[in-house]
Design an enzyme around this catalytic site. Structure first.
Site, short mmCIF file in Angstrom:
data_model
loop_
_atom_site.label_atom_id
_atom_site.label_comp_id
_atom_site.label_asym_id
_atom_site.label_seq_id
_atom_site.Cartn_x
_atom_site.Cartn_y
_atom_site.Cartn_z
N GLY A 16 -35.11 27.54 -10.16
CA GLY A 16 -34.91 27.30 -8.74
C GLY A 16 -34.10 26.05 -8.41
O GLY A 16 -34.06 25.61 -7.42
N ASP A 64 -37.39 23.86 -20.10
CA ASP A 64 -36.51 24.62 -20.87
C ASP A 64 -37.18 25.88 -21.43
O ASP A 64 -37.83 25.92 -22.18
CB ASP A 64 -35.75 23.79 -22.23
CG ASP A 64 -34.94 24.76 -22.90
OD1 ASP A 64 -34.71 26.21 -22.53
OD2 ASP A 64 -34.29 24.20 -23.56
N VAL A 65 -36.75 26.94 -20.66
CA VAL A 65 -37.65 28.22 -21.08
C VAL A 65 -37.15 29.02 -22.02
O VAL A 65 -37.90 30.07 -22.61
CB VAL A 65 -37.70 29.23 -19.78
CG1 VAL A 65 -38.11 28.67 -18.80
CG2 VAL A 65 -36.28 29.84 -19.47
N SER A 137 -30.70 42.11 -12.40
CA SER A 137 -29.50 42.28 -12.08
C SER A 137 -28.96 43.37 -11.94
O SER A 137 -29.70 44.55 -12.68
CB SER A 137 -28.43 41.47 -13.29
OG SER A 137 -27.23 41.81 -12.86
N TYR A 150 -26.79 40.10 -22.01
CA TYR A 150 -27.17 40.05 -20.75
C TYR A 150 -27.59 41.36 -20.23
O TYR A 150 -28.57 41.52 -19.68
CB TYR A 150 -25.83 39.58 -19.82
CG TYR A 150 -26.25 39.29 -18.43
CD1 TYR A 150 -26.79 38.05 -18.18
CD2 TYR A 150 -25.99 40.28 -17.53
CE1 TYR A 150 -27.03 37.61 -16.81
CE2 TYR A 150 -26.45 39.57 -16.08
CZ TYR A 150 -26.79 38.59 -15.80
OH TYR A 150 -27.02 38.24 -14.58
N ALA A 152 -28.89 43.96 -22.09
CA ALA A 152 -30.16 44.38 -22.73
C ALA A 152 -31.18 43.72 -22.01
O ALA A 152 -32.16 44.10 -21.78
CB ALA A 152 -30.04 44.27 -24.17
N1 LIG Z 1 -24.82 35.21 -9.39
C1 LIG Z 1 -24.98 36.45 -9.74
O1 LIG Z 1 -23.83 37.35 -9.40
C2 LIG Z 1 -25.94 37.21 -10.38
C3 LIG Z 1 -26.16 38.49 -10.45
C4 LIG Z 1 -27.21 39.24 -10.80
C5 LIG Z 1 -28.30 38.56 -11.33
N2 LIG Z 1 -28.30 37.23 -11.55
C6 LIG Z 1 -29.32 36.33 -11.70
O2 LIG Z 1 -29.56 35.61 -11.10
C7 LIG Z 1 -30.68 34.53 -11.66
C8 LIG Z 1 -30.09 33.22 -11.20
O3 LIG Z 1 -28.89 32.97 -11.62
P1 LIG Z 1 -27.73 32.35 -10.69
O4 LIG Z 1 -26.47 33.39 -10.13
O5 LIG Z 1 -28.27 31.44 -9.43
O6 LIG Z 1 -27.24 31.41 -11.55
P2 LIG Z 1 -27.50 29.65 -11.74
O7 LIG Z 1 -26.85 28.82 -10.39
O8 LIG Z 1 -26.82 29.18 -13.07
O9 LIG Z 1 -29.00 29.57 -11.87
C9 LIG Z 1 -29.58 30.02 -12.89
C10 LIG Z 1 -30.79 29.31 -13.06
O10 LIG Z 1 -31.57 29.42 -14.19
C11 LIG Z 1 -31.81 28.13 -14.79
N3 LIG Z 1 -31.96 28.16 -16.40
C12 LIG Z 1 -30.99 28.77 -17.14
N4 LIG Z 1 -30.89 28.67 -18.33
C13 LIG Z 1 -32.64 28.11 -18.49
C14 LIG Z 1 -33.47 27.50 -19.46
N5 LIG Z 1 -33.06 27.70 -20.64
N6 LIG Z 1 -34.48 26.94 -19.13
C15 LIG Z 1 -34.72 26.85 -17.73
N7 LIG Z 1 -34.05 27.26 -16.72
C16 LIG Z 1 -32.90 27.83 -17.27
C17 LIG Z 1 -30.66 27.35 -14.26
O11 LIG Z 1 -31.23 25.92 -14.51
P3 LIG Z 1 -30.05 24.87 -14.24
O12 LIG Z 1 -29.97 24.65 -12.71
O13 LIG Z 1 -30.70 23.72 -14.65
O14 LIG Z 1 -28.93 25.20 -15.07
C18 LIG Z 1 -30.74 27.67 -12.99
O15 LIG Z 1 -31.91 27.22 -12.25
C19 LIG Z 1 -30.32 34.90 -13.08
O16 LIG Z 1 -31.32 35.31 -13.61
C20 LIG Z 1 -29.12 35.58 -13.11
O17 LIG Z 1 -28.83 36.47 -14.25
C21 LIG Z 1 -27.00 36.65 -10.80
#
Ligand SMILES: NC(=O)c1ccc[n+]([C@@H]2O[C@H](COP(=O)([O-])OP(=O)(O)OC[C@H]3O[C@@H](n4cnc5c(N)ncnc54)[C@H](OP(=O)(O)O)[C@@H]3O)[C@@H](O)[C@H]2O)c1
Length: 244
Positions: A16, A64-65, A137, A150, A152
Site C-alpha cells: 500500500g 520485505d515480503v 493481473s 510474472y 506464472a
Molecule cells: N500497474 C499495472 O498496470 C498493473 C497491472 C496488473 C497488475 N498489477 C499489480 O498491481 C500490484 C501493484 O502494482 P503497482 O502497479 O501499483 O506498482 P507499484 O507502484 O510498484 O506498487 C507495488 C507495491 O508492491 C510493493 N512491493 C514490491 N516488492 C515488495 C517486497 N519485496 N516486499 C514488500 N512490498 C513489495 C511496493 O513497495 P515499494 O513502494 O516500497 O516499492 C509497492 O507498494 C502488483 O501486484 C502488480 O503486479 C499492476
C-alpha cells in the site's frame, strides 16, 4: 445503511506504499477505515507523491515480503483486522525472469508471499469475519512474452484466490481478487513514459485510457463490503476492456 461505510474497520494493505495499493488504502481511509500499509522502504518519508505514494493519514511499516521470515516475525500495531488487501508485486524486465534468480524472486514476491500473508492474518480475519482481496493481473489470462515469472505468479494468484475462498468460507472469511489491466504506476513507467508504447497500449484498450489506482479501489471497496456478501473466489477484471 451505507454499505460502503468502513468506519470502525481496520484495513491492512500490503504493497500500500505506492500505486494501486496506495489508491486502495486511501479509498478505505476516505470511507472511514483505519488503514495500515506496508512497503519496502524504511519509513513513510522515504516515499514521494511524484512516485505515486500518498501516505498521509495512513500508518506505515516496512516489510520485505520476499523474506518469508520477515512476514512471520512482523508485529502489527493492531490486534483486529477486517480487510486484508495483498497488492505487493514485482516484475523484472530485460529478460531477467529467464534466469532462475530473477524467476524465483518474482514468484516469491507475487505468489509465495500471498500465502504467507494470508496465513499470518487468517486468525484475525476469521475473528472479524473479514475479507481478503488478492491483486493479480490480467496477465494471468494470456502470455506475457518477456515475463514468464510474472505470468506464472499472477496465474497462480488467481488459483490461490479460488482455493483459499473455498477453504476459508467456513471460517467466515471471504476471499476475492482484482485483476488490473494497465494502470499508470511506477511499475508501468516503462510503457507509460514512452509515447510510442503508450499510444500502442491505448489503442488496445476499448475505454481509450489507462486505469487509475482509484478505478481499482472501486472494486476493492465493493468486494470488501456487504454488497459482495455472496461473492467468493472471484477475480474481477478491471481493465477498461483490454482483454475482451
Ligand atoms: N500497474 C499495472 O498496470 C498493473 C497491472 C496488473 C497488475 N498489477 C499489480 O498491481 C500490484 C501493484 O502494482 P503497482 O502497479 O501499483 O506498482 P507499484 O507502484 O510498484 O506498487 C507495488 C507495491 O508492491 C510493493 N512491493 C514490491 N516488492 C515488495 C517486497 N519485496 N516486499 C514488500 N512490498 C513489495 C511496493 O513497495 P515499494 O513502494 O516500497 O516499492 C509497492 O507498494 C502488483 O501486484 C502488480 O503486479 C499492476
Amino acid at each position: 445503511m451505507n454499505e460502503l461505510d468502513f468506519s470502525g474497520k481496520q484495513v491492512l494493505v500490503v504493497g500500500g506504499s505506492s500505486g494501486i495499493g496506495n489508491g486502495i488504502a486511501q479509498a478505505f481511509r476516505t470511507k472511514g477505515a483505519r488503514v495500515h500499509v506496508c512497503g519496502t522502504r524504511a519509513k513513510a518519508s522515504d516515499y514521494s507523491a511524484e512516485e505515486g505514494s500518498h501516505l498521509e493519514g495512513l500508518e506505515y511499516s516496512q516489510l520485505d515480503v520476499s523474506d518469508a521470515h520477515a512476514i512471520e516475525q512482523f508485529k502489527p500495531s493492531f490486534d483486529r483486522l477486517d480487510v486484508l488487501v495483498l497488492t505487493q508485486g514485482a516484475v523484472i524486465y530485460r529478460r531477467g525472469e529467464f534466469e532462475m534468480e530473477g524467476f524465483r524472486k518474482v514468484v516469491e514476491v507475487n505468489l509465495m508471499s500471498l500465502m504467507a500473508c494470508a496465513i499470518k492474518f487468517q486468525a484475525m480475519l476469521s475473528a472479524s469475519k473479514g475479507s481478503l482481496i488478492i491483486v493479480s493481473s490480467t496477465a494471468a489470462y494470456h502470455s506475457t512474452m518477456g515475463n514468464p515469472a510474472y505470468n506464472a505468479s499472477k496465474t497462480g494468484a488467481v488459483g490461490l484466490t479460488r482455493t483459499l475462498a473455498e477453504a476459508w468460507a467456513e471460517d467466515g472469511i471471504r476471499v476475492n481478487g482484482i485483476a488490473p489491466g494497465l494502470v499508470d504506476t511506477k511499475m508501468t513507467k516503462v510503457t507509460t513514459a514512452n509515447p510510442k508504447r503508450l499510444e500502442g497500449a491505448l489503442e488496445r484498450i476499448p475505454l481509450r485510457r489507462l486505469g487509475t489506482p482509484q478505478d481499482m479501489a472501486g472494486a476493492a471497496l465493493f468486494l470488501a463490503s456487504p454488497l459482495a456478501a455472496y461473492i467468493i473466489g472471484q477475480t474481477i477484471v478491471v481493465d477498461g476492456g483490454l482483454i475482451l
